[in-house]
Design an enzyme around this catalytic site. Structure first.
Site, short mmCIF file in Angstrom:
data_model
loop_
_atom_site.label_atom_id
_atom_site.label_comp_id
_atom_site.label_asym_id
_atom_site.label_seq_id
_atom_site.Cartn_x
_atom_site.Cartn_y
_atom_site.Cartn_z
N GLY A 97 0.89 -1.07 0.11
CA GLY A 97 -0.01 0.03 0.01
C GLY A 97 0.96 1.35 0.05
O GLY A 97 2.00 1.06 -0.10
N ARG A 100 4.00 5.58 2.29
CA ARG A 100 4.37 7.43 2.17
C ARG A 100 3.95 8.24 1.27
O ARG A 100 4.24 9.37 1.21
CB ARG A 100 5.90 7.40 2.19
CG ARG A 100 6.72 6.62 1.02
CD ARG A 100 8.19 6.59 1.16
NE ARG A 100 8.95 6.03 0.15
CZ ARG A 100 10.07 6.01 -0.05
NH1 ARG A 100 10.65 6.89 0.30
NH2 ARG A 100 10.43 5.46 -1.31
N LYS A 119 4.70 12.51 -2.27
CA LYS A 119 5.47 11.38 -1.71
C LYS A 119 6.39 11.88 -0.69
O LYS A 119 7.33 12.70 -0.74
CB LYS A 119 6.02 10.93 -2.83
CG LYS A 119 7.07 9.69 -2.86
CD LYS A 119 7.38 8.98 -4.23
CE LYS A 119 8.36 7.65 -3.51
NZ LYS A 119 8.87 7.20 -4.80
N ASP A 263 4.17 -4.31 -7.59
CA ASP A 263 3.55 -2.89 -6.90
C ASP A 263 4.15 -1.89 -7.57
O ASP A 263 3.79 -0.75 -7.34
CB ASP A 263 3.82 -3.12 -5.70
CG ASP A 263 5.07 -3.14 -5.03
OD1 ASP A 263 5.77 -4.25 -5.27
OD2 ASP A 263 5.59 -2.34 -4.23
N ASN A 264 5.31 -1.77 -8.33
CA ASN A 264 6.01 -0.64 -9.18
C ASN A 264 5.59 -0.62 -10.77
O ASN A 264 6.29 -0.11 -11.31
CB ASN A 264 7.30 -0.73 -8.87
CG ASN A 264 7.77 -0.33 -7.46
OD1 ASN A 264 6.95 0.10 -6.53
ND2 ASN A 264 8.84 -0.77 -7.09
N ASP A 273 7.61 5.20 -9.67
CA ASP A 273 8.34 4.76 -8.64
C ASP A 273 10.10 4.73 -8.82
O ASP A 273 10.51 3.71 -9.13
CB ASP A 273 8.06 3.33 -7.85
CG ASP A 273 6.85 3.73 -6.75
OD1 ASP A 273 6.22 4.84 -6.99
OD2 ASP A 273 6.49 2.71 -6.21
P1 AMP Z 1 9.14 0.49 -3.05
O1 AMP Z 1 10.06 -0.63 -3.21
O2 AMP Z 1 9.80 1.70 -2.67
O3 AMP Z 1 8.35 0.60 -4.22
O4 AMP Z 1 8.16 0.31 -1.85
C1 AMP Z 1 7.60 -0.88 -1.32
C2 AMP Z 1 6.76 -0.58 -0.37
O5 AMP Z 1 7.26 -0.07 0.80
C3 AMP Z 1 5.54 0.27 -0.54
O6 AMP Z 1 4.45 -0.12 -0.01
C4 AMP Z 1 5.94 1.60 -0.28
O7 AMP Z 1 4.84 2.47 0.18
C5 AMP Z 1 6.79 1.12 1.17
N1 AMP Z 1 7.66 2.27 1.66
C6 AMP Z 1 8.81 2.52 1.08
N2 AMP Z 1 9.70 3.37 1.56
C7 AMP Z 1 8.96 3.55 2.83
C8 AMP Z 1 9.12 4.33 3.92
N3 AMP Z 1 10.04 5.21 3.90
N4 AMP Z 1 8.14 4.47 4.88
C9 AMP Z 1 6.89 3.86 4.68
N5 AMP Z 1 6.80 2.91 3.78
C10 AMP Z 1 7.82 2.91 2.64
MG MG Z 2 6.90 1.40 -4.83
#
Ligand code: AMP
Ligand code: MG
Length: 510
Positions: A97, A100, A119, A263-264, A273
């Site tokens: 989900g 951030r 973001k 998810d990306n 992303d």
């Molecule tokens: P990502 O691989 O960066 O696309 O992130 C994967 C998941 O981790 C997604 O659900 C993001 O919203 C969550 N996420 C990444 N960085 C953070 C953060 N600093 N705080 C909270 N959630 C994060």
């Molecule tokens: Mg992501």
């Protein structure tokens, strides 16, 4: 916890907000407020994008800084975070989900309705262990790369502004927080559909798919006529084709995404992303840009197959709606011919071979020319962007006939095995034949960029911004938003990377 108290109101632009996603019901999102960010300052304001959108220029005035820092809400917005799931590095990761990213709503624009996200706006119920923040380093990279991709003509989410703050954020080291406001017609991801499929919640899955078709992909209705009237198979087909197109463009420009988890992956085929991405310097098909991707799952040459794998996950999620396994497989199968055709077209365009209606035999022969060239570039790790740019100049000048310095020699300077290069060049020159080289070269110069966001360029802008000086980000933005223009005086930004560039380690931690 995420902040539940409403920050004070900010003056609003005169938008007629819509909230078509929140109207779908509470199963899809959680309402919440951004967490205030300490002592925000503008780092970047994308006034060119404001003009494109037809939005009032006062939106990026100081009066709105607090809104783009998450310290006040734009009246009419309805902040929320959505739930999605996904496969990460090939494994089912369960619920994820917006951890951030906070959605403010949808605003009408000249480019159609735009969803707006902050973001790095603080924790949400989907943050898991994360702090809900984004650091300045990664926010600069996201801001610049979104606009660079757009400049290259590659579908992407956009960046409206970047707000910096002295607020400390811990990653591998202590850094500072920043917030990017990004826009897209829709931020829906494959993972949104996987989420409801995994829950066995077919009603929600259908609601989401119907929303996507009605508001973002209406062409599915016409497509369905060729797919037994199955509009959900049509949805998969449209996403499959957009993804194939996107991947061909990534490969052609030498872009590595770095974290192609489901998810990306954008439902609209947008680049989304920006994390450990990289535009390749020396051409290396096995290049891994993400320092944490130890297995090389997302290596450059694997991206097209990974996209297919991700589409397979989306197909599985949509199967309860499509209700026809053979049809689903048939639609997926289209990628196996569609992607190579897209890539072939993109690479032929880089060679300036767009003027003729090619036969299958001609395409086959052209592809051989491309493959042989790529093998040569790979064997010598030739700088990918420089090579194509210099080749374009060489063609445009009629192999050096129209200019005092012979650009054909400039290309050659990038290669060691001159014999092999000359052999390839003779074939290419024969293929171009009697064509108008000046005209073809000009087209190639609009296809092969002079400027891409190389890691070291981003790094230099980041280091400067960390001292509070944002001028290099502005310079890069100006170059990258029109990357095919010469921008005389900025040759250094188009040059080979310095030696230290290969030591840069870019990871998921952002
Ligand atoms: P990502 O691989 O960066 O696309 O992130 C994967 C998941 O981790 C997604 O659900 C993001 O919203 C969550 N996420 C990444 N960085 C953070 C953060 N600093 N705080 C909270 N959630 C994060
Ligand atoms: Mg992501």
């Amino acid at each position: 916890m995420f902040s539940a108290s409403a920050p004070s109101s900010a003056p609003s632009p005169s938008w007629d907000w819509t909230h078509r996603l929140t109207q779908l019901g509470p199963r899809f999102f959680t309402r919440l407020q951004p967490t205030p960010l300490a002592a925000p300052v503008w780092a970047m304001r994308n006034r060119a994008l404001l003009d494109e959108l037809g939005w009032s220029s006062d939106l990026l005035d100081d009066a709105h800084l607090s809104a783009f820092a998450g310290n006040s809400v734009l009246p009419g917005s309805d902040p929320m975070a959505t739930v999605y799931s996904g496969h990460q590095f090939g494994q089912w990761a369960g619920q994820l989900g917006d951890g951030r990213a906070i959605w403010l709503g949808e605003a009408p624009s000249r480019l159609g309705p735009q969803e707006i996200q902050l973001k790095g706006a603080g924790r949400t119920p989907y943050s898991r262990g994360g702090d809900g923040r984004a650091v300045l380093r990664s926010s600069i990279r996201e801001y610049l790369c979104s606009e660079a991709m757009h400049g290259l003509g590659i579908a992407t989410t956009r960046a409206l502004c970047l707000v910096a703050s002295p607020e400390p954020v811990r990653r591998e080291t202590l850094e500072t927080a920043a917030l990017v406001t990004r826009l897209a017609p829709s931020f829906l991801r494959f993972g949104h559909f996987e989420h409801f499929a995994a829950q066995g919640d077919v009603d929600s899955l259908r609601t989401l798919a119907d929303h996507a078709i009605a508001h973002h992909l209406p062409e599915c209705h016409a497509r369905a006529e060729h797919l037994n009237g199955n509009v959900y198979a049509a949805l998969l087909q449209v996403v499959q084709e957009r993804t194939a197109h996107l991947l061909a463009q990534w490969q052609a420009v030498g872009f590595c995404h770095g974290v192609m988890n489901t998810d990306n992956m954008s439902l609209l085929g947008l680049t989304i992303d920006y994390g450990p991405f990289q535009f390749m310097d020396g051409f290396d098909p096995g290049h891994i840009c993400n320092h944490t991707d130890t297995q090389g799952r997302y290596a450059y040459s694997r991206q097209p197959n990974i996209a297919y794998w991700n589409l397979f996950c989306l197909a599985q999620a949509l199967l309860p709606l499509i209700e026809d396994q053979d049809l689903t497989l048939q639609v997926l199968e289209g990628y196996k011919t569609g992607f190579p055709r897209e890539l072939g077209d993109a690479m032929r365009a880089k060679l300036g071979l767009t003027g003729d209606l090619a036969t299958e035999d001609q395409r086959e022969a052209d592809w051989q020319l491309v493959e042989d060239l790529l093998q040569l570039l790979a064997s010598e790790r030739v700088d990918y962007t420089l090579f194509w740019r210099r080749l374009s100049h060489a063609v445009a000048s009629g192999w050096g006939q129209h200019k005092p310095h012979a650009p054909a020699t400039d290309v050659q300077d990038l290669l060691i095995d001159r014999h092999r290069w000359q052999a390839w060049l003779s074939r290419y020159q024969a293929r171009l034949g009697q064509a108008d080289l000046a005209q073809i070269g000009q087209t190639m110069l609009r296809t092969n960029p002079k400027f891409v966001l190389r890691n070291h360029l981003a790094e230099l802008a980041i280091r400067q911004a960390q001292t509070g000086d944002y001028s290099e980000i502005e310079t890069l933005h100006n170059l990258l938003k029109s990357p095919f223009d010469e921008h005389l005086g900025f040759e250094a930004h188009a040059d080979l990377p310095p030696d230290w560039a290969s030591q840069l380690e870019i990871s998921c931690s952002s």
